[in-house]
Each structure stands twice: as C-alpha cells, then as structure tokens.
Design a protein around this motif. Structure first.
Motif, PDB file in Angstrom:
ATOM      1  N   ARG A 185       0.835  -1.200   0.000  1.00 35.57           N
ATOM      2  CA  ARG A 185       0.000   0.000   0.000  1.00 35.57           C
ATOM      3  C   ARG A 185       0.872   1.252   0.000  1.00 35.57           C
ATOM      4  O   ARG A 185       0.618   2.199  -0.749  1.00 35.57           O
ATOM      5  CB  ARG A 185      -0.922  -0.011   1.217  1.00 35.57           C
ATOM      6  CG  ARG A 185      -1.798   1.219   1.358  1.00 35.57           C
ATOM      7  CD  ARG A 185      -2.781   1.052   2.500  1.00 35.57           C
ATOM      8  NE  ARG A 185      -3.611   2.233   2.686  1.00 35.57           N
ATOM      9  CZ  ARG A 185      -4.780   2.244   3.301  1.00 35.57           C
ATOM     10  NH1 ARG A 185      -5.262   1.110   3.791  1.00 35.57           N
ATOM     11  NH2 ARG A 185      -5.477   3.347   3.430  1.00 35.57           N
ATOM     12  N   MET A 189       1.048   4.112  -2.942  1.00 38.48           N
ATOM     13  CA  MET A 189       0.828   5.536  -2.669  1.00 38.48           C
ATOM     14  C   MET A 189       2.004   6.369  -3.180  1.00 38.48           C
ATOM     15  O   MET A 189       1.824   7.422  -3.801  1.00 38.48           O
ATOM     16  CB  MET A 189       0.655   5.757  -1.163  1.00 38.48           C
ATOM     17  CG  MET A 189      -0.602   5.166  -0.560  1.00 38.48           C
ATOM     18  SD  MET A 189      -2.077   6.196  -0.806  1.00 38.48           S
ATOM     19  CE  MET A 189      -1.715   7.589   0.278  1.00 38.48           C
ATOM     20  N   LYS A 190       3.217   5.882  -2.921  1.00 44.18           N
ATOM     21  CA  LYS A 190       4.426   6.612  -3.317  1.00 44.18           C
ATOM     22  C   LYS A 190       4.539   6.704  -4.837  1.00 44.18           C
ATOM     23  O   LYS A 190       4.777   7.775  -5.394  1.00 44.18           O
ATOM     24  CB  LYS A 190       5.655   5.921  -2.734  1.00 44.18           C
ATOM     25  CG  LYS A 190       6.979   6.602  -3.073  1.00 44.18           C
ATOM     26  CD  LYS A 190       8.140   5.851  -2.439  1.00 44.18           C
ATOM     27  CE  LYS A 190       9.468   6.506  -2.810  1.00 44.18           C
ATOM     28  NZ  LYS A 190      10.619   5.748  -2.216  1.00 44.18           N
ATOM     29  N   ALA A 194       0.431   9.958  -4.542  1.00 45.81           N
ATOM     30  CA  ALA A 194      -0.822  10.309  -3.870  1.00 45.81           C
ATOM     31  C   ALA A 194      -0.522  10.904  -2.496  1.00 45.81           C
ATOM     32  O   ALA A 194       0.192  10.307  -1.687  1.00 45.81           O
ATOM     33  CB  ALA A 194      -1.696   9.071  -3.723  1.00 45.81           C
ATOM     34  N   ARG A 195      -1.069  12.061  -2.236  1.00 45.92           N
ATOM     35  CA  ARG A 195      -0.828  12.761  -0.968  1.00 45.92           C
ATOM     36  C   ARG A 195      -1.700  12.218   0.159  1.00 45.92           C
ATOM     37  O   ARG A 195      -1.393  12.443   1.326  1.00 45.92           O
ATOM     38  CB  ARG A 195      -1.096  14.258  -1.144  1.00 45.92           C
ATOM     39  CG  ARG A 195      -0.191  14.931  -2.162  1.00 45.92           C
ATOM     40  CD  ARG A 195      -0.498  16.417  -2.269  1.00 45.92           C
ATOM     41  NE  ARG A 195      -1.870  16.665  -2.703  1.00 45.92           N
ATOM     42  CZ  ARG A 195      -2.261  16.694  -3.966  1.00 45.92           C
ATOM     43  NH1 ARG A 195      -1.376  16.472  -4.932  1.00 45.92           N
ATOM     44  NH2 ARG A 195      -3.520  16.940  -4.279  1.00 45.92           N
ATOM     45  N   SER A 196      -2.764  11.543  -0.202  1.00 44.79           N
ATOM     46  CA  SER A 196      -3.701  11.028   0.794  1.00 44.79           C
ATOM     47  C   SER A 196      -4.517   9.906   0.162  1.00 44.79           C
ATOM     48  O   SER A 196      -4.441   9.673  -1.054  1.00 44.79           O
ATOM     49  CB  SER A 196      -4.642  12.139   1.263  1.00 44.79           C
ATOM     50  OG  SER A 196      -5.448  12.589   0.180  1.00 44.79           O
ATOM     51  N   LEU A 197      -5.286   9.227   0.995  1.00 40.39           N
ATOM     52  CA  LEU A 197      -6.160   8.186   0.463  1.00 40.39           C
ATOM     53  C   LEU A 197      -7.171   8.784  -0.511  1.00 40.39           C
ATOM     54  O   LEU A 197      -7.452   8.203  -1.566  1.00 40.39           O
ATOM     55  CB  LEU A 197      -6.891   7.480   1.611  1.00 40.39           C
ATOM     56  CG  LEU A 197      -7.919   6.422   1.197  1.00 40.39           C
ATOM     57  CD1 LEU A 197      -7.271   5.340   0.344  1.00 40.39           C
ATOM     58  CD2 LEU A 197      -8.586   5.821   2.441  1.00 40.39           C
ATOM     59  N   ALA A 198      -7.704   9.970  -0.186  1.00 38.90           N
ATOM     60  CA  ALA A 198      -8.671  10.623  -1.080  1.00 38.90           C
ATOM     61  C   ALA A 198      -8.029  10.936  -2.427  1.00 38.90           C
ATOM     62  O   ALA A 198      -8.660  10.788  -3.490  1.00 38.90           O
ATOM     63  CB  ALA A 198      -9.197  11.909  -0.441  1.00 38.90           C
ATOM     64  N   ASP A 199      -6.772  11.340  -2.404  1.00 36.91           N
ATOM     65  CA  ASP A 199      -6.047  11.641  -3.646  1.00 36.91           C
ATOM     66  C   ASP A 199      -5.853  10.364  -4.458  1.00 36.91           C
ATOM     67  O   ASP A 199      -5.995  10.354  -5.682  1.00 36.91           O
ATOM     68  CB  ASP A 199      -4.699  12.281  -3.310  1.00 36.91           C
ATOM     69  CG  ASP A 199      -3.988  12.850  -4.534  1.00 36.91           C
ATOM     70  OD1 ASP A 199      -4.693  13.278  -5.484  1.00 36.91           O
ATOM     71  OD2 ASP A 199      -2.752  12.879  -4.534  1.00 36.91           O
ATOM     72  N   LEU A 200      -5.544   9.265  -3.781  1.00 35.70           N
ATOM     73  CA  LEU A 200      -5.372   7.985  -4.472  1.00 35.70           C
ATOM     74  C   LEU A 200      -6.684   7.541  -5.111  1.00 35.70           C
ATOM     75  O   LEU A 200      -6.698   7.056  -6.251  1.00 35.70           O
ATOM     76  CB  LEU A 200      -4.883   6.925  -3.486  1.00 35.70           C
ATOM     77  CG  LEU A 200      -4.553   5.559  -4.106  1.00 35.70           C
ATOM     78  CD1 LEU A 200      -3.329   5.657  -5.001  1.00 35.70           C
ATOM     79  CD2 LEU A 200      -4.322   4.514  -3.008  1.00 35.70           C
ATOM     80  N   ARG A 202      -9.132   9.493  -6.091  1.00 34.71           N
ATOM     81  CA  ARG A 202      -9.394  10.370  -7.238  1.00 34.71           C
ATOM     82  C   ARG A 202      -8.595   9.924  -8.454  1.00 34.71           C
ATOM     83  O   ARG A 202      -9.115   9.872  -9.578  1.00 34.71           O
ATOM     84  CB  ARG A 202      -9.035  11.816  -6.881  1.00 34.71           C
ATOM     85  CG  ARG A 202      -9.264  12.815  -8.011  1.00 34.71           C
ATOM     86  CD  ARG A 202      -8.793  14.209  -7.621  1.00 34.71           C
ATOM     87  NE  ARG A 202      -7.373  14.227  -7.327  1.00 34.71           N
ATOM     88  CZ  ARG A 202      -6.421  14.285  -8.271  1.00 34.71           C
ATOM     89  NH1 ARG A 202      -6.763  14.267  -9.550  1.00 34.71           N
ATOM     90  NH2 ARG A 202      -5.152  14.331  -7.930  1.00 34.71           N
TER      91      ARG A 202
END
Length: 214
Positions: A185, A189-190, A194-200, A202
């Motif tokens: 995970r 993300m890296k 992605a800066r956050s789960l919401a960003d991921l 999106r």
C-alpha cells in the motif's frame, strides 16, 4: 476576451472551413488580426486530411457546405476522436439545427452576419476549452505512467484500497500478512504520488481502476 486571445495566440491554431471564398477570407483575416495562426479550407475533406499540430485548436465550420452538411462533419470529427471544439456559423440556421449541433458538443453557433467581437469571443472560449481538455489528457497520461510502474501485487492492493477495504480485509482476501499489505500500500501511494487516500481514490477513478482491474 482580448486578453484570453492574446494568451492563446502564441501557441494556438484556428481552422476555418467554408466553401464561400469571401467569408472564409474575411474570417481568416479577422482572426489573424489578433495574432492567431489560421488555416482555411474550402471543404471538410481538405480539413480532415490535413496534419494538425499538437496545440490548442478550434474549428470554425459552416453548417451548409457543398455536398456535405457541417453537422455530418461534426459527426465525423467526433468519430475520429479529434476532440477539437467547433464553432458553427450559418446564414440558414434554425432552432432545430442549433439544438442538434449543441447537443452533439458544438462550442458555439453564430448566425451570419455576425459581429467580429462575437466571433472572437467564441474562438477565445473554444481555445480555452481545448486547452483544458489537453491538460486533462496530459494529466491522465501522466497517471498511466505512474500506474504502469506498479507491480501486479501493488495494483491489486491499490484496487482493494480504493474500494474501501481495510488492510486486514485485504490481507485476508489476498492471503497475505497485514504488514505485507501495508508495504504494498505504501509503495502504491508513493509511486502514484498520492498525498492522501482521497487523492489515491481520485487518481484511481481517473484511470478507471477498481477491484476488477487490479
């Protein structure tokens, strides 16, 4: 709108298709007077056969062309996925024609004779729309590169994460340890920046990534 045209003029292209020589020349002259690059065509076939540079563009298209309607050309352009915004102009417009053109995605519809400023405003809006479309396309292309760097296992974990599953649930689903899921995970993300789960989430939505695509 002049400032918007000034900003667009340095890297934009406007195409004009009209079988009326005088109208085609007049529109071309008007647009060149504000610094735009313009290419004019007497037929849709000439336009469709031309090489288009990868810059913000729009098409000014006469509704009634010899042998082919502008609405038919609009359909061809949509089928070819060119995506260029269209500003229609006509001396014979009616409500039904306008509605059909706008529903099919036309940017604007100008009745001849039109005011110069109306044409310039329509072109400014169309070029701005195309620039936004291109930015969005580039953004998705960048996301695909990031997604392409993920391992198959990282993609699978990402798909479960954006579906709302917790690490423990993902570990059970994939028959992995929870710590291994956390590592995958974190890497996903890296790599997806992605800066956050919401960003991921999106970014996954933009790519159409879900549990069945992971």
């Amino acid at each position: 709108m002049s400032s918007r045209l000034d900003n667009a003029a340095s890297n934009a292209m406007v195409y004009v298709v009209d079988d009326d020589d005088s109208m085609r020349d007049a529109v071309g002259m008007l647009l060149r007077s504000v610094g735009l690059d313009v290419r004019t065509f007497a037929s849709a076939q000439e336009f469709l056969a031309c090489e288009m540079p990868d810059v913000p563009s729009c098409l000014i298209l006469d509704v009634r062309l010899r042998g082919q309607s502008g609405l038919a050309v609009q359909e061809q352009i949509a089928a070819s996925e060119l995506g260029v915004p269209i500003v229609f102009m006509t001396a014979h417009g009616d409500i039904a024609m306008t509605v059909k053109a706008m529903k099919a995605g036309a940017q604007d519809f100008l009745a001849k004779p039109f005011r110069d400023q109306d044409m310039l405003d329509a072109v400014a809006n169309a070029l701005a729309r195309d620039e936004e479309r291109r930015k969005s396309r580039r953004s998705v292309a960048d996301l695909r590169v990031c997604y392409g760097s993920l391992t198959p296992r990282e993609r699978e974990v990402m798909a479960f994460v954006v579906a709302g599953m917790m690490n423990k649930q993902i570990a059970s689903e994939m028959n992995l340890s929870e710590i291994t899921v956390k590592i995958h995970r974190g890497q996903a993300m890296k790599k997806m920046q992605a800066r956050s789960l919401a960003d991921l989430v999106r970014k996954a939505e933009a790519l159409g990534v879900g549990p069945n695509q992971g």
